[in-house]
Scaffold this active site. Sequence first.
Site, PDB file in Angstrom:
ATOM      1  N   HIS A 277       0.844  -1.198   0.000  1.00  0.00           N
ATOM      2  CA  HIS A 277       0.000   0.000   0.000  1.00  0.00           C
ATOM      3  C   HIS A 277       0.879   1.248   0.000  1.00  0.00           C
ATOM      4  CE1 HIS A 277      -0.272   1.056   4.627  1.00  0.00           C
ATOM      5  NE2 HIS A 277       0.954   0.800   4.260  1.00  0.00           N
TER       6      HIS A 277
ATOM      7  N   CYS B 210       5.678   5.923   4.621  1.00  0.00           N
ATOM      8  CA  CYS B 210       4.466   5.250   4.129  1.00  0.00           C
ATOM      9  C   CYS B 210       3.855   5.981   2.942  1.00  0.00           C
ATOM     10  CB  CYS B 210       3.432   5.103   5.250  1.00  0.00           C
ATOM     11  SG  CYS B 210       3.623   3.552   6.166  1.00  0.00           S
TER      12      CYS B 210
ATOM     13  N   HIS C 241       5.023   0.080  -0.689  1.00  0.00           N
ATOM     14  CA  HIS C 241       5.830  -0.736   0.226  1.00  0.00           C
ATOM     15  C   HIS C 241       4.891  -1.801   0.777  1.00  0.00           C
ATOM     16  CE1 HIS C 241       3.831   2.154   2.820  1.00  0.00           C
ATOM     17  NE2 HIS C 241       3.893   1.243   3.762  1.00  0.00           N
TER      18      HIS C 241
ATOM     19  N   HIS D 213       3.655  -4.914   3.794  1.00  0.00           N
ATOM     20  CA  HIS D 213       3.626  -5.350   5.196  1.00  0.00           C
ATOM     21  C   HIS D 213       3.214  -6.813   5.257  1.00  0.00           C
ATOM     22  CE1 HIS D 213       3.937  -1.303   6.923  1.00  0.00           C
ATOM     23  NE2 HIS D 213       3.071  -0.894   6.022  1.00  0.00           N
TER      24      HIS D 213
ATOM     25  N   ASP E 276      -4.477 -10.880   0.025  1.00  0.00           N
ATOM     26  CA  ASP E 276      -3.141 -11.467   0.032  1.00  0.00           C
ATOM     27  C   ASP E 276      -2.414 -11.245  -1.294  1.00  0.00           C
ATOM     28  OD1 ASP E 276      -1.020 -12.873   1.207  1.00  0.00           O
ATOM     29  OD2 ASP E 276      -1.660 -14.745   0.265  1.00  0.00           O
ATOM     30  N   HIS E 277      -1.188 -10.716  -1.198  1.00  0.00           N
ATOM     31  CA  HIS E 277      -0.366 -10.395  -2.369  1.00  0.00           C
ATOM     32  C   HIS E 277      -1.036  -9.378  -3.283  1.00  0.00           C
ATOM     33  CE1 HIS E 277       1.856 -13.822  -0.877  1.00  0.00           C
ATOM     34  NE2 HIS E 277       2.852 -13.478  -1.653  1.00  0.00           N
TER      35      HIS E 277
ATOM     36  N   GLU F  17      -0.114  -4.491  11.580  1.00  0.00           N
ATOM     37  CA  GLU F  17       0.611  -4.073  10.376  1.00  0.00           C
ATOM     38  C   GLU F  17       2.094  -4.414  10.518  1.00  0.00           C
ATOM     39  OE1 GLU F  17      -0.201  -0.288   7.739  1.00  0.00           O
ATOM     40  OE2 GLU F  17       1.062   0.258   9.433  1.00  0.00           O
TER      41      GLU F  17
HETATM   42 NI    NI Z   1       2.660   1.084   5.440  1.00  0.00          NI
END
Ligand code: NI
Length: 140
Positions: free
Chosen positions: A15, A34, A40, A42, A80-81, A129
């Site tokens: 995200h 962020c 990037h 998590h 997911d992914h 996160e």
């Molecule tokens: Ni983030």
Amino acid sequence: MTVHVSRKEHFNAAHKLYNAAWSKEKNVEIFGPCANENWHGHNFDLIVTVKGEPDPDTGFVIDLKMLSCLIRAEVIEKLDHKNLNIDVDFMKGKLASCENLSVEIWKILSPKIRGISKFGKLHSLRLYETPRNYVEYFGE
Ligand code: NI
């Protein structure tokens, strides 16, 4: 007698935190790394807690295998992914924060949990996160 039962699931997602109404400089000032334009990722953990009376026929508040299948089918497969800003229908037009994500996950899971459990209802969502940062949502 109310018992709380929890299931933990895991997903990886990308995200960025970015408010389009602000300048690039303000986004970096508020969101720090962020706000990175090129995304990037998590490793998220989602803990779903259901509360209720144990069913006298099974001793269960909810069948955890059914709960796990439900969370995976309705939420994890969509996240997911994936890129939370682009790929996820229920996050369209929203800031891709853990807070907003947990509210949207609640809307999806709450009615479906009632469908698979006679006595249980969704009590809380805890979304990690990072190992040290998490949000909790109680549907209020
Ligand atoms: Ni983030």
